[in-house]
Structures are given as structure tokens and as C-alpha cells.
Design an enzyme around this catalytic site. Structure first.
Site, mmCIF file in Angstrom:
data_model
loop_
_atom_site.group_PDB
_atom_site.id
_atom_site.type_symbol
_atom_site.label_atom_id
_atom_site.label_comp_id
_atom_site.label_asym_id
_atom_site.label_seq_id
_atom_site.Cartn_x
_atom_site.Cartn_y
_atom_site.Cartn_z
ATOM 1 N N LYS A 107 -9.537 8.104 0.170
ATOM 2 C CA LYS A 107 -9.857 6.936 0.907
ATOM 3 C C LYS A 107 -11.335 6.961 1.059
ATOM 4 O O LYS A 107 -11.912 7.746 1.108
ATOM 5 C CB LYS A 107 -9.005 7.103 2.279
ATOM 6 C CG LYS A 107 -8.784 5.632 2.753
ATOM 7 C CD LYS A 107 -7.405 5.103 1.974
ATOM 8 C CE LYS A 107 -7.096 3.782 2.574
ATOM 9 N NZ LYS A 107 -5.661 3.676 1.883
ATOM 10 N N GLY A 219 0.792 -8.922 11.483
ATOM 11 C CA GLY A 219 -0.447 -8.943 10.409
ATOM 12 C C GLY A 219 -0.254 -9.794 9.526
ATOM 13 O O GLY A 219 1.238 -9.887 8.943
ATOM 14 N N GLY A 221 -2.066 -10.617 6.735
ATOM 15 C CA GLY A 221 -3.029 -10.396 5.428
ATOM 16 C C GLY A 221 -2.308 -10.293 4.487
ATOM 17 O O GLY A 221 -1.273 -10.720 4.198
ATOM 18 N N ASN A 222 -2.932 -9.361 3.197
ATOM 19 C CA ASN A 222 -2.258 -9.364 1.930
ATOM 20 C C ASN A 222 -0.928 -8.857 2.171
ATOM 21 O O ASN A 222 -0.182 -9.329 1.661
ATOM 22 C CB ASN A 222 -3.030 -8.536 1.119
ATOM 23 C CG ASN A 222 -2.566 -8.289 -0.077
ATOM 24 O OD1 ASN A 222 -1.959 -7.363 -0.283
ATOM 25 N ND2 ASN A 222 -2.788 -9.371 -1.005
ATOM 26 N N GLY A 224 1.212 -8.441 4.831
ATOM 27 C CA GLY A 224 2.143 -9.234 5.540
ATOM 28 C C GLY A 224 2.483 -10.516 5.096
ATOM 29 O O GLY A 224 3.813 -11.020 5.105
HETATM 30 N N1 GLU Z 1 -5.001 0.801 -0.226
HETATM 31 C C1 GLU Z 1 -3.604 0.912 -0.625
HETATM 32 C C2 GLU Z 1 -2.779 2.016 0.062
HETATM 33 O O1 GLU Z 1 -3.352 2.597 1.269
HETATM 34 C C3 GLU Z 1 -3.494 1.013 -2.027
HETATM 35 C C4 GLU Z 1 -4.178 2.290 -2.650
HETATM 36 C C5 GLU Z 1 -4.346 2.198 -4.027
HETATM 37 O O2 GLU Z 1 -4.034 1.248 -4.752
HETATM 38 O O3 GLU Z 1 -5.052 3.172 -4.952
HETATM 39 O O4 GLU Z 1 -2.072 2.511 -0.522
#
Ligand code: GLU
Length: 417
Positions: A107, A219, A221-222, A224
């Protein structure tokens, strides 16, 4: 998975410790499982539009790559911290293992408030960050994707910056790109769509009817928005939604497409025709069949868990519920479907995007959605069957499957030297 008292990383470790004890994982292997393999902190000096120089901090935590290249999103938020990114990176490791895609977990994040930044400033910060981590990412090393307050445009800048450094075009270094740059059909909607699929499977397993069931979504956003639209098309009644500015309620049911248009016009869901205004706290405590927290982490805590009246919680966001709150909800008979299962549709379609990119293919939306559906239905069934067999809750079951697969991979790889 973050806690009320402890920091999010300690909390995530605590959960794995309980899980490891149940699974005969020895203390040495437990130490490997909780330790991020690499942690990068970068400083990002940016000349702002007014000529002022500001130095931002960025992180990329590469938690574990025993099962494949690191995978995980990048978030831009003023509350991003190293502890949070570490716990989210760990969550990605278990999530990818749980749905059995050949990735590890990572992350990233930048401490910034995009609402106060121009598009040019966002581009500069993205390009500088990508440059700083460019030697640690790559299609077979670490593949970033969007997360909170990042999107397809952010991924396009990352792809371009990385490609300039390499000297040739490398679309497969990131997922969640615009379709014209090798992005996958259905990726933008995938997380929300996946939340809806998992909610539908949960309802089926509990013998609950989806038609006219009441849903509250925190939420807009994308995640929700897409969860709301898919659930609406499945016949659910969306009685409440919120965004960072406020919450709205309509017991008759909201049309999410219309609420979304209103948000595009006015900047918020607030003031939507015929709706009643609520606070974020009131929204979470509404009586409903399904509550879908799809905003920030740490929303259901020791403070409000006892007041939650939903029958089922489906975690669209990462870490929306603290460990202490988990226990209260369980005692109150509320079923919780954990983040690593509920929101895994996003990384699943990221994986499909990467497979298309490395094979120089482009699949139809029908193909992508069929694979998403099949993967989520089988992952859900795995968790549900094991939960029934072992009598564990869904979070512990999902973690046991994910952590177990990573532990097996580490055992098979052995230790070097
Ligand atoms: N940010 C998204 C998650 O938390 C997607 C991560 C990704 O597609 O690599 O799962």
C-alpha cells in the site's frame, strides 16, 4: 481492523496473532507474517501554483511477496500515516491470498489534501512520488493502483512517469488506468460492484430477500456510488447515503444515479430533493438490513458500535470497524462481512487488467464481469462454508484462509540463506 486504543498496525498484528494461535503457526513464522518486507518513506518537494515550495511525505509499504508481486493502491489523504499504510499493506496480502490471485500485498500513500490542490499540483506530486519509488515498483515487482482520492488519471501519470524512466511504454506497471491506456473494462466500477455481489451472496446464505431490503451506504465516492447503483439495480432500497459533507435519508428509497448527478452539480449529496438531512453519526445508526461503510477507516468504534441497528455490515472500505467494535457487533448478533472479502472486487479486476496488459489483450466488459462474478461467488462460498464448519465469525474465517495461504507459501519457499 484498526483499534480504539492501539495504532492500526499493532491492531492488525493482534488479529493475526489470534489467527496464528488457532492455526498452529509457530512464533517465528508469525514474526515473518507480520513484518513488512520493505518500507519506503520519501519526501516530495513541490512548487505550488502560488510559487511556494511545500514538502510532502509519501510512503510505499511492501508487506509480503511470497505469493507474487506486491499489489495495492495509493491513497492521498491528510490523515495518511505510516501505521495506517502498514496495516493496509498487510490487509492487501491477506486479501489477494483470500481470493487466490498470484500477488502479495502493498500500500502507498501521500499525506496531502487533494481538495486544496489544483490538478497541476496533483500531477506534480504524483510524478515526483512515482520517480522516488520507481526503482521499487514494476510489473513483476510491485503494481500500484488507485485508492482513496486517486483515480485513473493518477494512474496515467504514474504509468507515464515510470515509462519515461524506463525509456519505453510500460502499461502493466499500474492498474486502474484509463481504458485508452490499457485499463480494463469494468475496473472503475469493480470495487462497488463486488461489494454488491458479496452483499447479494450474504443475503442468499442468510435466507434474506434482496428485493426491497433496506441499505445504508456511508461514503459516496467510487466504492459507495457503484455499490449503490448495483444494489439499486438488484432491487434494494437505498434509504441513506453520505459523503464527507453530510448525510441524507429517505425511507421510501433514493435513486443513486439521481443522487450522483446532484453531487456532481452541487459538490455534495446534501440537499437532494425529498431527502432528510442527517449527521454522519445518525446515518450509521439507522435501522436497516445492510449497512455498507465505504468511506474512511475507524468509523464503527467502541463509541457507536452498541447503537448500530443494521442486521448485516458489509465493509466496502478498508478497516472501517475497530477490533473492540467487532466484539460488540458480534455480541449483538450483527453479522459482519469483512473488508478483505467484501471489497476484493477492485483488486480482482486489477489482476484481470494486468493479465490483459502482459498478454497484450483487451477483453470485453462481459468477459471481465463474468470472471469477477465467478471469483467472488467462489471466494464467498469458501468463507461461508468454513465459517459454518468451524463456527468462527467471517473476519476470522477470511483471515484464516488468507493468512494460511501466505504461511504455506513461505514454508514452501523456505528461508534464504
Ligand atoms: N485500493 C484497492 C484495495 O484496497 C485496490 C488495490 C488494487 O487494485 O491493487 O483493494
Amino acid at each position: 481492523m484498526s483499534g480504539d486504543a492501539k495504532n492500526p498496525y499493532d491492531n492488525a498484528c493482534g488479529q493475526i496473532k489470534i489467527c496464528a494461535a488457532q492455526m498452529d503457526i509457530d512464533p517465528g513464522l508469525y514474526e515473518i507474517l507480520i513484518s513488512p518486507k520493505m518500507v519506503h518513506t520519501v519526501s516530495l518537494p513541490i512548487k505550488m501554483d502560488n510559487g511556494e515550495i511545500k514538502v510532502f511525505t509519501g510512503y510505499r509499504v511492501q508487506h509480503n511477496d511470497a505469493r507474487g508481486p506486491y499489489k495495492g493502491g495509493i491513497r492521498y489523504h491528510h490523515e495518511v500515516s505510516m501505521d495506517e499504510v502498514q496495516s493496509l499493506a498487510m490487509g492487501m496480502t491477506w486479501k489477494c491470498a483470500l481470493i487466490d490471485i498470484p500477488y502479495g500485498g502493498a500500500k502507498g500513500g501521500i499525506v496531502c489534501n487533494t481538495k486544496e490542490m489544483s490538478i497541476g499540483e496533483k500531477e506534480h506530486i504524483t510524478r515526483r512520488y512515482t520517480t522516488m519509488i520507481s526503482q521499487f515498483i514494476g510489473p513483476y515487482r510491485d503494481v500500484p493502483a488507485p485508492d482513496m482520492y486517486t483515480d485513473a488519471q493518477t494512474m496515467a501519470w504514474m504509468m507515464d512517469t515510470y515509462s519515461v524512466i524506463q525509456g519505453y511504454s510500460v502499461p502493466e506497471v499500474v492498474t486502474g488506468k484509463p481504458i485508452g491506456l490499457g485499463g480494463s473494462e469494468g475496473r472503475a466500477e469493480a470495487t462497488g460492484r463486488g461489494v454488491a455481489i458479496i452483499l447479494r451472496e450474504t443475503a442468499k446464505s442468510l435466507g434474506m430477500k434482496l428485493k426491497d431490503s433496506t441499505v445504508v451506504i456511508q461514503g459516496f465516492g467510487n466504492v459507495g456510488v457503484n455499490a449503490a447503483m448495483t444494489l439499486y439495480s438488484m432491487g434494494c432500497r437505498i434509504i441513506g447515503v453520505s459523503d464527507s459533507r453530510g448525510a441524507i435519508y429517505d425511507p421510501v428509497g433514493l435513486n443513486p444515479s439521481k443522487v450522483f448527478s446532484h453531487k456532481l452539480e452541487t459538490g455534495s449529496v446534501e440537499g437532494f430533493q425529498g431527502s432528510e438531512k442527517l449527521t454522519n453519526e445518525e446515518l450509521l445508526e439507522l435501522e436497516c438490513d445492510f449497512l455498507v461503510p465505504s468511506a474512511l477507516g475507524n468509523q464503527i468504534t467502541l463509541k457507536n458500535a452498541g447503537n448500530i441497528k443494521a442486521k448485516v455490515i458489509v465493509e466496502g472500505a478498508n478497516n472501517p470497524t475497530t477490533t473492540e467494535a467487532d466484539k460488540i457487533l458480534e455480541n449483538n448478533g450483527i453479522l459482519l462481512v469483512p473488508d478483505i472479502l467484501a471489497n476484493s472486487g477492485g483488486v480482482m479486476v486489477s489482476y484481470l487488467e494486468w493479465v490483459q496488459n502482459i498478454n497484450r489483450q483487451h477483453w470485453s466488459l462481459t468477459d471481465v464481469n463474468q470472471q469477477l462474478e465467478a471469483k467472488l461467488v467462489s471466494s464467498f462460498k469458501n468463507v461461508w462454508d468454513m465459517k459454518e464448519e468451524k463456527g468462527l465469525n467471517m473476519r476470522d474465517t477470511s483471515l484464516a484462509i488468507g493468512v494460511g495461504r501466505v504461511a504455506d507459501a513461505i514454508r514452501m519457499l523456505g528461508l534464504f540463506p
